[in-house]
Design an enzyme around this catalytic site. Structure first.
Site, short mmCIF file in Angstrom:
data_model
loop_
_atom_site.label_atom_id
_atom_site.label_comp_id
_atom_site.label_asym_id
_atom_site.label_seq_id
_atom_site.Cartn_x
_atom_site.Cartn_y
_atom_site.Cartn_z
N ASN A 172 -59.02 -0.46 -47.85
CA ASN A 172 -58.66 -0.53 -46.18
C ASN A 172 -59.41 -1.45 -45.68
O ASN A 172 -59.83 -2.19 -44.87
CB ASN A 172 -59.79 0.88 -45.41
CG ASN A 172 -61.14 1.06 -45.44
OD1 ASN A 172 -61.47 0.45 -46.42
ND2 ASN A 172 -61.26 1.93 -45.47
N GLU A 189 -69.65 4.80 -51.83
CA GLU A 189 -69.17 5.06 -50.34
C GLU A 189 -68.11 5.84 -50.62
O GLU A 189 -66.92 6.07 -50.93
CB GLU A 189 -68.77 3.88 -49.76
CG GLU A 189 -70.54 3.43 -50.44
CD GLU A 189 -71.82 3.97 -48.92
OE1 GLU A 189 -70.82 4.91 -48.48
OE2 GLU A 189 -72.51 3.26 -49.35
N CYS A 238 -63.24 4.82 -43.48
CA CYS A 238 -63.40 6.22 -44.17
C CYS A 238 -64.65 7.19 -43.48
O CYS A 238 -65.05 8.56 -43.15
CB CYS A 238 -64.79 6.06 -45.57
SG CYS A 238 -65.88 4.34 -44.66
P1 NDP Z 1 -59.96 5.26 -54.89
O1 NDP Z 1 -60.47 6.32 -55.06
O2 NDP Z 1 -57.81 5.32 -55.58
O3 NDP Z 1 -60.08 3.78 -55.02
C1 NDP Z 1 -60.65 3.28 -55.32
C2 NDP Z 1 -60.87 1.47 -55.89
O4 NDP Z 1 -61.63 2.64 -57.39
C3 NDP Z 1 -59.49 1.59 -56.64
O5 NDP Z 1 -59.62 -0.32 -56.65
C4 NDP Z 1 -59.03 1.84 -57.56
O6 NDP Z 1 -58.14 1.21 -58.10
C5 NDP Z 1 -60.19 1.75 -58.65
N1 NDP Z 1 -60.72 2.96 -59.48
C6 NDP Z 1 -60.18 4.25 -59.85
N2 NDP Z 1 -59.77 5.66 -60.61
C7 NDP Z 1 -60.76 4.32 -61.32
C8 NDP Z 1 -61.77 4.95 -62.36
N3 NDP Z 1 -61.51 5.91 -63.02
N4 NDP Z 1 -63.37 3.73 -62.55
C9 NDP Z 1 -63.46 2.55 -61.37
N5 NDP Z 1 -62.91 2.45 -61.67
C10 NDP Z 1 -61.48 2.75 -60.45
O7 NDP Z 1 -59.20 4.75 -53.34
P2 NDP Z 1 -59.04 4.32 -52.23
O8 NDP Z 1 -58.48 2.43 -52.25
O9 NDP Z 1 -57.33 4.28 -52.10
O10 NDP Z 1 -59.51 3.88 -50.63
C11 NDP Z 1 -59.10 5.43 -50.24
C12 NDP Z 1 -60.45 6.08 -49.80
O11 NDP Z 1 -61.72 5.24 -50.13
C13 NDP Z 1 -60.64 6.84 -48.87
O12 NDP Z 1 -60.89 8.13 -49.93
C14 NDP Z 1 -62.07 6.37 -48.55
O13 NDP Z 1 -61.91 7.65 -47.28
C15 NDP Z 1 -62.32 5.89 -49.40
N6 NDP Z 1 -63.62 4.89 -48.71
C16 NDP Z 1 -64.69 5.22 -48.53
C17 NDP Z 1 -65.29 4.03 -47.72
C18 NDP Z 1 -67.11 4.35 -47.13
O14 NDP Z 1 -67.53 3.52 -47.20
N7 NDP Z 1 -67.06 5.45 -47.47
C19 NDP Z 1 -64.94 3.41 -47.01
C20 NDP Z 1 -63.34 2.62 -47.02
C21 NDP Z 1 -62.74 4.20 -47.88
P3 NDP Z 1 -56.95 0.91 -58.11
O15 NDP Z 1 -56.78 1.66 -56.71
O16 NDP Z 1 -56.59 -0.47 -57.45
O17 NDP Z 1 -55.24 1.24 -58.99
#
Ligand code: NDP
Length: 484
Positions: free
Chosen positions: A153, A250, A284
């Site tokens: 995002n 986060e 988020c």
């Molecule tokens: P995901 O949890 O699906 O993915 C986050 C990142 O982690 C991606 O780069 C993903 O790779 C990677 N990832 C996935 N599995 C693993 C693993 N086993 N080991 C290491 N890395 C991994 O989140 P989204 O990208 O769908 O983002 C949306 C979410 O993020 C929402 O739930 C939102 O609330 C949260 N968010 C939190 C924020 C905060 O500051 N608290 C700010 C913005 C968003 P890939 O997807 O490329 O496979």
């Protein structure tokens, strides 16, 4: 016209790197559904290259003075500001967020982080502790190689929010963007090098979760900072714990926004708008459970609906557009599924509730009223422009209901009673609370969640604690006193 195809997929050791053996990741422009670029996921050889170069570069970087390190970060901030428009357009291509927003909230927010932590770098000191004739001192030392893993995002902001404090403290960073938005972090890496950052200190590797997982597992990595969902956070936190690594998580939320009868309705509507529709609802910290006291409910809903009707949804590159599409086909389907559940479980649909008949991943700003605590749309994070309005009678009741969630990222209160505002915020279980505003996250203020929404804090001086550790040194000034 911006070229969205990057020079190569990865940025390692100060330069672009390609390895076409890695799985192809298509970059889709969310406003049209068209492919605008492609990158390759990192192969084990690329991951190894990133780790080796970061490990080697970090040791020398840690010897630079904080002021010298800070100068590089501040220069990078200046370059980002000079190129804000081009970077914002790229962010819009990567995410689909409206240019009207990205011009103000993305590259600029990344520049703020680089400027802030660049300014702080020279003042990172330990303390002196006098112990009679002996004394001790502490030093704040870097952790080593840090891994940043981003959500889709805020691809520019997340890269900078993690990179800036990591680098300021003398660490190296390897950043893995979300596979959905791989473009922006590469530009940040390029700019940092242009600003004088030595090669290897900010590497970007593309890939899916497996690439992130491989980085976290590597013994050369000292810390991981993830922005993502709670299920991913649990996996990454567990992987870090298995090797006793530092971790900042986060994660997501289902944050409450409480509007009392005495609130200024127009302000409360604006706050709820920012808390639900900004970035097409993909934030988020969004306040997606909007608790409205019964006396103000009708006025609030009427005004919110009017304001929703004025939202310009469309081409995100048109600066008149308020809201763009959802980030991806996958995400719009998740959101449409939640909308269907809201209807099926008996919430009252006030407006929106459907996908737009056009190319791209557009969903109408959606408001449900008469939502009750047990409904799916009141319990689960939707991550789209879908607001749930819940009624309440009194303060104690709303505090208990607001806290009845596994999450604890954020919370907001609108009231003109100053005592009540602080009393309520005091009891809300959230890492960040807003009074009479919502979703402002300047770099000077710590940001992060409690409960399932995460561990650690980003931004502000608090982030320094999470990218460095304290070494204590005891200095004996007198003969050693040993009984045997
Ligand atoms: P995901 O949890 O699906 O993915 C986050 C990142 O982690 C991606 O780069 C993903 O790779 C990677 N990832 C996935 N599995 C693993 C693993 N086993 N080991 C290491 N890395 C991994 O989140 P989204 O990208 O769908 O983002 C949306 C979410 O993020 C929402 O739930 C939102 O609330 C949260 N968010 C939190 C924020 C905060 O500051 N608290 C700010 C913005 C968003 P890939 O997807 O490329 O496979």
């Amino acid at each position: 016209m911006v070229t969205t195809q990057p020079t190569a997929s990865h940025f390692i050791n100060g330069d672009y790197v390609e390895d076409t053996a890695g799985e192809v990741i298509d970059v889709i422009y969310p406003a049209t559904g068209e492919k605008i670029a492609q990158v390759h996921a990192a192969t084990p050889a690329v991951i190894e290259q990133a780790l080796e170069s970061a490990d080697a570069a970090q040791k020398e970087w840690a010897r630079w003075s904080g002021t010298e390190r800070g100068r590089v970060l501040r220069r990078a901030a200046d370059i980002i500001r000079e190129r804000n428009r081009a970077l914002s357009i790229l962010e819009t291509y990567d995410t689909g967020k409206a240019l009207q927003e990205t011009l103000y909230a993305d590259a600029t927010s990344g520049a703020d982080a680089l400027e802030y932590f660049g300014g702080l770098a020279g003042s990172l000191t330990g303390e002196h502790i006098q112990l009679g004739a002996d004394f001790a001192y502490t030093k704040r030392v870097p952790l080593g190689v840090c891994v940043g893993i981003g959500a889709w995002n805020y691809p520019t902001q997340i890269a900078c929010w993690k990179g800036a404090p990591a680098l300021a403290c003398g660490n190296a960073m390897i950043f893995k963007p979300s596979e959905t938005t791989p473009l922006c972090a590469l530009k940040i890496a390029e700019i940092l090098v242009e600003a004088g950052l030595p090669a290897g200190l900010f590497n970007v590797v593309q890939g899916m979760g497996a690439v992130g997982a491989a980085l976290v597992e590597d013994p050369r990595v000292a810390k991981v900072s993830l922005t993502g969902s709670v299920p991913t956070g649990k996996k990454v936190y567990a992987a870090a714990a298995a090797h006793m690594k530092h971790a900042t998580m986060e994660l997501g939320g289902k944050s409450p926004l409480v509007i009392f009868d005495d609130a200024n309705v127009e302000n409360a509507v604006s706050g709820a708008m920012l808390a639900n529709m900004y970035s097409t609802g993909q934030v988020c910290s969004n306040g997606t459970r909007v608790f409205v006291q019964k006396g103000v409910k009708d006025a609030f809903l009427k005004r919110f609906e009017e304001r929703c009707a004025a939202i310009k949804l469309g081409d995100p590159l048109d600066e008149e557009t308020h809201l763009g599409p959802m980030v991806s086909d996958a995400q719009i389907n998740i959101v449409l599924d939640y909308i269907a559940k809201g209807k099926a479980e008996g919430a009252t649909l006030i407006c929106g509730g459907e996908r737009l008949e056009r190319d791209g991943f557009y969903v109408a700003p959606t408001v449900f009223a008469d939502v009750t605590d047990g409904m799916t749309i009141a319990r689960e994070e939707i991550f789209g422009p879908v607001m749930a309005v819940l009624d309440f009678d009194d303060e104690d009741e709303v505090i208990a209901r607001a806290n009845d969630t596994p999450y604890g990222l954020s919370a907001g209160v609108f009231t003109n009673d100053i005592t009540r505002a602080h009393r309520v915020v005091d009891q809300l279980e959230a890492g960040t609370c807003w009074i009479n505003t919502y979703n402002l996250a300047p770099v000077e203020v710590p940001f992060g969640g409690v409960k399932a929404s995460g561990v650690g804090r980003e931004n502000a001086k608090a982030a320094i604690e999470h990218y460095s550790e304290i070494k204590s040194v005891y200095v004996g000034m007198t003969p050693v006193d040993s009984a045997y």
